[in-house]
Design a protein around this motif. Structure first.
Motif, PDB file in Angstrom:
ATOM      1  N   ARG A 158      46.798  19.450  43.914  1.00  0.00           N
ATOM      2  CA  ARG A 158      46.075  19.807  43.084  1.00  0.00           C
ATOM      3  C   ARG A 158      46.076  20.672  42.514  1.00  0.00           C
ATOM      4  NH1 ARG A 158      41.080  16.447  46.050  1.00  0.00           N
ATOM      5  NH2 ARG A 158      42.366  14.538  45.287  1.00  0.00           N
ATOM      6  N   ALA A 159      46.488  21.962  43.598  1.00  0.00           N
ATOM      7  CA  ALA A 159      46.720  23.668  43.849  1.00  0.00           C
ATOM      8  C   ALA A 159      46.878  23.269  43.137  1.00  0.00           C
ATOM      9  CB  ALA A 159      46.969  24.505  44.916  1.00  0.00           C
ATOM     10  N   LEU A 160      48.298  22.989  41.861  1.00  0.00           N
ATOM     11  CA  LEU A 160      49.175  23.007  40.914  1.00  0.00           C
ATOM     12  C   LEU A 160      48.516  23.115  39.452  1.00  0.00           C
ATOM     13  CD1 LEU A 160      52.841  21.408  42.615  1.00  0.00           C
ATOM     14  CD2 LEU A 160      52.095  24.033  42.151  1.00  0.00           C
ATOM     15  N   LEU A 161      47.756  21.956  39.763  1.00  0.00           N
ATOM     16  CA  LEU A 161      46.821  22.101  38.057  1.00  0.00           C
ATOM     17  C   LEU A 161      46.627  23.418  38.221  1.00  0.00           C
ATOM     18  CD1 LEU A 161      45.373  18.815  38.981  1.00  0.00           C
ATOM     19  CD2 LEU A 161      47.466  19.129  37.555  1.00  0.00           C
ATOM     20  N   GLN A 162      45.362  24.737  38.974  1.00  0.00           N
ATOM     21  CA  GLN A 162      44.995  25.481  38.595  1.00  0.00           C
ATOM     22  C   GLN A 162      46.070  26.279  38.331  1.00  0.00           C
ATOM     23  OE1 GLN A 162      41.495  26.040  38.663  1.00  0.00           O
ATOM     24  NE2 GLN A 162      42.749  27.402  37.609  1.00  0.00           N
ATOM     25  N   GLU A 163      47.362  26.359  38.945  1.00  0.00           N
ATOM     26  CA  GLU A 163      48.295  27.477  39.006  1.00  0.00           C
ATOM     27  C   GLU A 163      48.480  27.320  36.960  1.00  0.00           C
ATOM     28  OE1 GLU A 163      52.082  26.982  40.476  1.00  0.00           O
ATOM     29  OE2 GLU A 163      50.993  27.849  42.419  1.00  0.00           O
ATOM     30  N   LYS A 164      49.147  25.692  36.546  1.00  0.00           N
ATOM     31  CA  LYS A 164      48.810  25.605  35.370  1.00  0.00           C
ATOM     32  C   LYS A 164      47.544  26.475  34.411  1.00  0.00           C
ATOM     33  CE  LYS A 164      51.667  21.429  35.575  1.00  0.00           C
ATOM     34  NZ  LYS A 164      51.178  19.762  35.584  1.00  0.00           N
ATOM     35  N   VAL A 165      46.296  26.284  34.617  1.00  0.00           N
ATOM     36  CA  VAL A 165      45.009  26.682  34.038  1.00  0.00           C
ATOM     37  C   VAL A 165      45.420  27.971  33.702  1.00  0.00           C
ATOM     38  CG1 VAL A 165      42.668  26.757  34.012  1.00  0.00           C
ATOM     39  CG2 VAL A 165      43.857  24.608  34.409  1.00  0.00           C
ATOM     40  N   ALA A 166      45.857  29.060  34.889  1.00  0.00           N
ATOM     41  CA  ALA A 166      45.700  30.816  34.960  1.00  0.00           C
ATOM     42  C   ALA A 166      46.926  30.697  33.964  1.00  0.00           C
ATOM     43  CB  ALA A 166      46.445  30.724  36.336  1.00  0.00           C
ATOM     44  N   ARG A 167      48.561  30.142  33.744  1.00  0.00           N
ATOM     45  CA  ARG A 167      49.263  30.528  32.742  1.00  0.00           C
ATOM     46  C   ARG A 167      48.609  30.235  31.103  1.00  0.00           C
ATOM     47  NH1 ARG A 167      53.593  27.075  35.981  1.00  0.00           N
ATOM     48  NH2 ARG A 167      53.857  28.364  37.778  1.00  0.00           N
ATOM     49  N   TYR A 168      47.717  30.276  30.844  1.00  0.00           N
ATOM     50  CA  TYR A 168      46.658  30.061  29.689  1.00  0.00           C
ATOM     51  C   TYR A 168      46.131  31.217  29.392  1.00  0.00           C
ATOM     52  CZ  TYR A 168      48.866  25.476  28.588  1.00  0.00           C
ATOM     53  OH  TYR A 168      49.403  24.566  28.304  1.00  0.00           O
ATOM     54  N   PRO A 169      46.190  32.123  28.311  1.00  0.00           N
ATOM     55  CA  PRO A 169      44.789  33.070  28.245  1.00  0.00           C
ATOM     56  C   PRO A 169      43.880  32.746  28.628  1.00  0.00           C
ATOM     57  CG  PRO A 169      46.183  32.824  26.370  1.00  0.00           C
ATOM     58  CD  PRO A 169      46.787  32.186  26.999  1.00  0.00           C
ATOM     59  N   GLU A 189      46.973  40.111  27.821  1.00  0.00           N
ATOM     60  CA  GLU A 189      45.207  40.369  27.158  1.00  0.00           C
ATOM     61  C   GLU A 189      44.383  41.059  29.348  1.00  0.00           C
ATOM     62  OE1 GLU A 189      43.401  36.952  26.440  1.00  0.00           O
ATOM     63  OE2 GLU A 189      43.531  36.127  28.355  1.00  0.00           O
ATOM     64  N   TYR A 190      45.099  41.075  30.075  1.00  0.00           N
ATOM     65  CA  TYR A 190      44.155  40.846  31.393  1.00  0.00           C
ATOM     66  C   TYR A 190      43.322  42.523  31.467  1.00  0.00           C
ATOM     67  CZ  TYR A 190      43.131  42.409  35.811  1.00  0.00           C
ATOM     68  OH  TYR A 190      42.617  42.186  37.336  1.00  0.00           O
ATOM     69  N   GLY A 191      44.502  43.165  31.116  1.00  0.00           N
ATOM     70  CA  GLY A 191      43.582  44.849  30.693  1.00  0.00           C
ATOM     71  C   GLY A 191      41.688  45.266  30.018  1.00  0.00           C
ATOM     72  N   TYR A 192      42.838  43.996  28.312  1.00  0.00           N
ATOM     73  CA  TYR A 192      41.592  44.787  27.931  1.00  0.00           C
ATOM     74  C   TYR A 192      40.725  43.076  28.229  1.00  0.00           C
ATOM     75  CZ  TYR A 192      39.548  44.669  22.856  1.00  0.00           C
ATOM     76  OH  TYR A 192      38.435  44.370  22.025  1.00  0.00           O
ATOM     77  N   ASP A 193      41.099  42.333  28.399  1.00  0.00           N
ATOM     78  CA  ASP A 193      40.006  41.475  29.182  1.00  0.00           C
ATOM     79  C   ASP A 193      38.727  41.930  29.912  1.00  0.00           C
ATOM     80  OD1 ASP A 193      38.493  38.554  29.234  1.00  0.00           O
ATOM     81  OD2 ASP A 193      39.280  39.059  31.595  1.00  0.00           O
ATOM     82  N   ARG A 194      39.460  43.085  31.288  1.00  0.00           N
ATOM     83  CA  ARG A 194      38.900  43.377  32.598  1.00  0.00           C
ATOM     84  C   ARG A 194      38.462  44.401  31.389  1.00  0.00           C
ATOM     85  NH1 ARG A 194      41.364  38.442  33.380  1.00  0.00           N
ATOM     86  NH2 ARG A 194      41.116  37.948  35.433  1.00  0.00           N
ATOM     87  N   PHE A 195      39.144  45.598  31.362  1.00  0.00           N
ATOM     88  CA  PHE A 195      38.527  47.119  31.061  1.00  0.00           C
ATOM     89  C   PHE A 195      38.221  47.719  29.924  1.00  0.00           C
ATOM     90  CE2 PHE A 195      41.163  46.604  34.779  1.00  0.00           C
ATOM     91  CZ  PHE A 195      39.573  46.837  36.233  1.00  0.00           C
ATOM     92  N   GLN A 196      38.579  46.776  28.677  1.00  0.00           N
ATOM     93  CA  GLN A 196      39.069  46.972  27.467  1.00  0.00           C
ATOM     94  C   GLN A 196      39.866  48.570  27.334  1.00  0.00           C
ATOM     95  OE1 GLN A 196      36.368  45.960  24.069  1.00  0.00           O
ATOM     96  NE2 GLN A 196      36.629  44.347  25.767  1.00  0.00           N
ATOM     97  N   LEU A 197      41.010  47.828  28.543  1.00  0.00           N
ATOM     98  CA  LEU A 197      42.198  48.801  27.938  1.00  0.00           C
ATOM     99  C   LEU A 197      43.467  48.233  27.108  1.00  0.00           C
ATOM    100  CD1 LEU A 197      43.671  51.208  28.415  1.00  0.00           C
ATOM    101  CD2 LEU A 197      44.179  50.531  30.412  1.00  0.00           C
ATOM    102  N   ASP A 198      44.283  48.120  26.721  1.00  0.00           N
ATOM    103  CA  ASP A 198      44.709  47.534  25.160  1.00  0.00           C
ATOM    104  C   ASP A 198      46.598  47.869  26.114  1.00  0.00           C
ATOM    105  OD1 ASP A 198      46.513  45.993  23.947  1.00  0.00           O
ATOM    106  OD2 ASP A 198      45.318  46.186  22.217  1.00  0.00           O
ATOM    107  N   THR A 199      46.949  47.100  27.097  1.00  0.00           N
ATOM    108  CA  THR A 199      48.187  47.547  27.838  1.00  0.00           C
ATOM    109  C   THR A 199      48.891  47.641  27.000  1.00  0.00           C
ATOM    110  OG1 THR A 199      48.341  45.006  28.548  1.00  0.00           O
ATOM    111  CG2 THR A 199      47.037  46.868  29.696  1.00  0.00           C
ATOM    112  N   GLN A 200      48.765  46.745  25.683  1.00  0.00           N
ATOM    113  CA  GLN A 200      50.169  46.473  24.502  1.00  0.00           C
ATOM    114  C   GLN A 200      50.241  48.051  23.579  1.00  0.00           C
ATOM    115  OE1 GLN A 200      51.455  43.982  25.656  1.00  0.00           O
ATOM    116  NE2 GLN A 200      51.807  43.636  24.551  1.00  0.00           N
ATOM    117  N   VAL A 201      48.695  48.785  23.236  1.00  0.00           N
ATOM    118  CA  VAL A 201      49.242  49.922  22.569  1.00  0.00           C
ATOM    119  C   VAL A 201      49.568  51.055  24.433  1.00  0.00           C
ATOM    120  CG1 VAL A 201      47.740  51.640  21.774  1.00  0.00           C
ATOM    121  CG2 VAL A 201      47.500  49.459  20.661  1.00  0.00           C
TER     122      VAL A 201
END
Length: 343
Positions: A158-169, A189-201
């Motif tokens: 069942r934990a593998l199901l959570q891993e699959k969900v975690a692989r989505y933005p 999108e992690y940096g932008y979602d948490r801190f509004q820091l666009d790591t791509q830029v």
């Protein structure tokens, strides 16, 4: 000088593991399974080495050259598999819709299991809101059908199901049309979602100021994904060459057919392996953002605010200042700038 040498050696190692080594594997398969059927053709007969040492040298040279070429083309290679390049608009939209539904189904299955567990623990004492949600999930035939299998799974499964969900933005608007695209987009999108820091830029600035160990972990984690991507493309090329060679009059049909089938079967295995390998890549990028923000702010002459909301505002303004032409609204960043240093 030592840091420069470490950086060069680290970059050489990731290049070797990520691109040159899998290229050597693919070329070895080509040399031993496909090339013998082509040795009697004019061009191959002239280029084919006459000694084992010559063959080894040719294999080494070709592996290095092709590995460097693939490394230079890696952005395009990734974009094809992520669904951003060469995908027709209709196929792109259909893939995004399919993965939005797949992510929602996974979340609903996990929600159903969680609510049923609470129902068993507390009897009929579920709140009206949760009881209503449980009834809606049970009424969904697709979710109910999957839940029957989920109930038989172990806790680890069942934990593998959570891993699959975690692989989505997190954001629906960031969903990509492929599994690999979503697995990569979730940490982009992690940096932008948490801190509004666009790591791509701000990627170069962030990696330039983050601790060396964290940067090294990011490079090594990406090299693992690069390895499977390079292996996948190489297998596709060798399988295509083997299939095309089947038409030659003096070809070893049995060996070529076996090579084509075997490599074609391995391609989805390497794709799934690349998706799974992004988990470590995502963890290292998360660490890079978490521990690299403070030295990044200091290097830009900024003071990291104590309040998270203020920090999000600061990074949003900093990203815009880097990405967009200057505008007077950028002066809103002044309260976050450090004062002049005192001699």
């Amino acid at each position: 000088m030592g840091d420069i040498a470490k950086g060069v050696l680290g970059g050489a190692w990731t290049l070797l593991v990520g691109w040159i080594l899998p290229t050597a594997i693919n070329l070895s398969v080509f040399f031993f399974a496909v090339a013998p059927s082509l040795r009697h053709t004019g061009m191959v007969a002239r280029l084919w080495p006459m000694t084992r040492s010559g063959t080894a040298l040719l294999l080494l040279t070709a592996s290095i050259v092709l590995g460097l070429v693939l490394s230079a083309l890696q952005s395009s290679l990734y974009r094809v598999l992520e669904g951003y390049l060469l995908w027709p608009t209709r196929a792109y939209e259909r893939g995004c819709a399919r993965h939005r539904q797949a992510r929602q189904d996974l979340k609903d299955r996990l929600a159903l299991l969680r609510l049923e567990r609470r129902e068993q623990e507390h009897g009929s004492e579920l709140s009206s809101e949760r009881a209503s949600q449980l009834a809606v999930l049970r009424a969904n035939s697709r979710i109910a059908r999957a839940a029957r299998k989920d109930r038989q799974r172990t806790a680890a499964q069942r934990a593998l199901l959570q891993e699959k969900v975690a692989r989505y933005p997190i954001d629906d608007g960031q969903i990509a049309p492929t599994r690999l695209g979503n697995a990569i987009r979730r940490f982009e999108e992690y940096g932008y979602d948490r801190f509004q820091l666009d790591t791509q830029v701000m990627w170069n600035e962030l990696t330039g100021m983050a601790p060396e160990q964290v940067r090294r972990q990011v490079d090594l984690a990406r090299a693992n994904v690069d390895f499977f991507i390079s292996l996948l493309y190489g297998h596709a090329a060798v399988a295509a060459a083997a299939a095309a060679t089947l038409g030659w009059g003096r070809a070893d049909t049995q060996a070529l057919a076996a090579t084509t089938v075997a490599l074609s079967c391995l391609i989805p295995v390497w794709y799934r392996s690349a998706v799974a390998a992004t988990d470590e890549w995502a963890a290292t990028v998360r660490a890079l953002v978490n521990v690299g923000r403070k030295p990044l702010a200091e290097s830009l002459g900024l003071v990291l605010p104590a309040e998270l909301a203020a920090e999000r505002t600061m990074w949003a303004l900093t990203t815009k200042l880097s990405r967009l032409p200057y505008h007077e609204r950028a002066a809103a960043l002044d309260p976050h700038r450090a004062g002049p240093t005192q001699e």
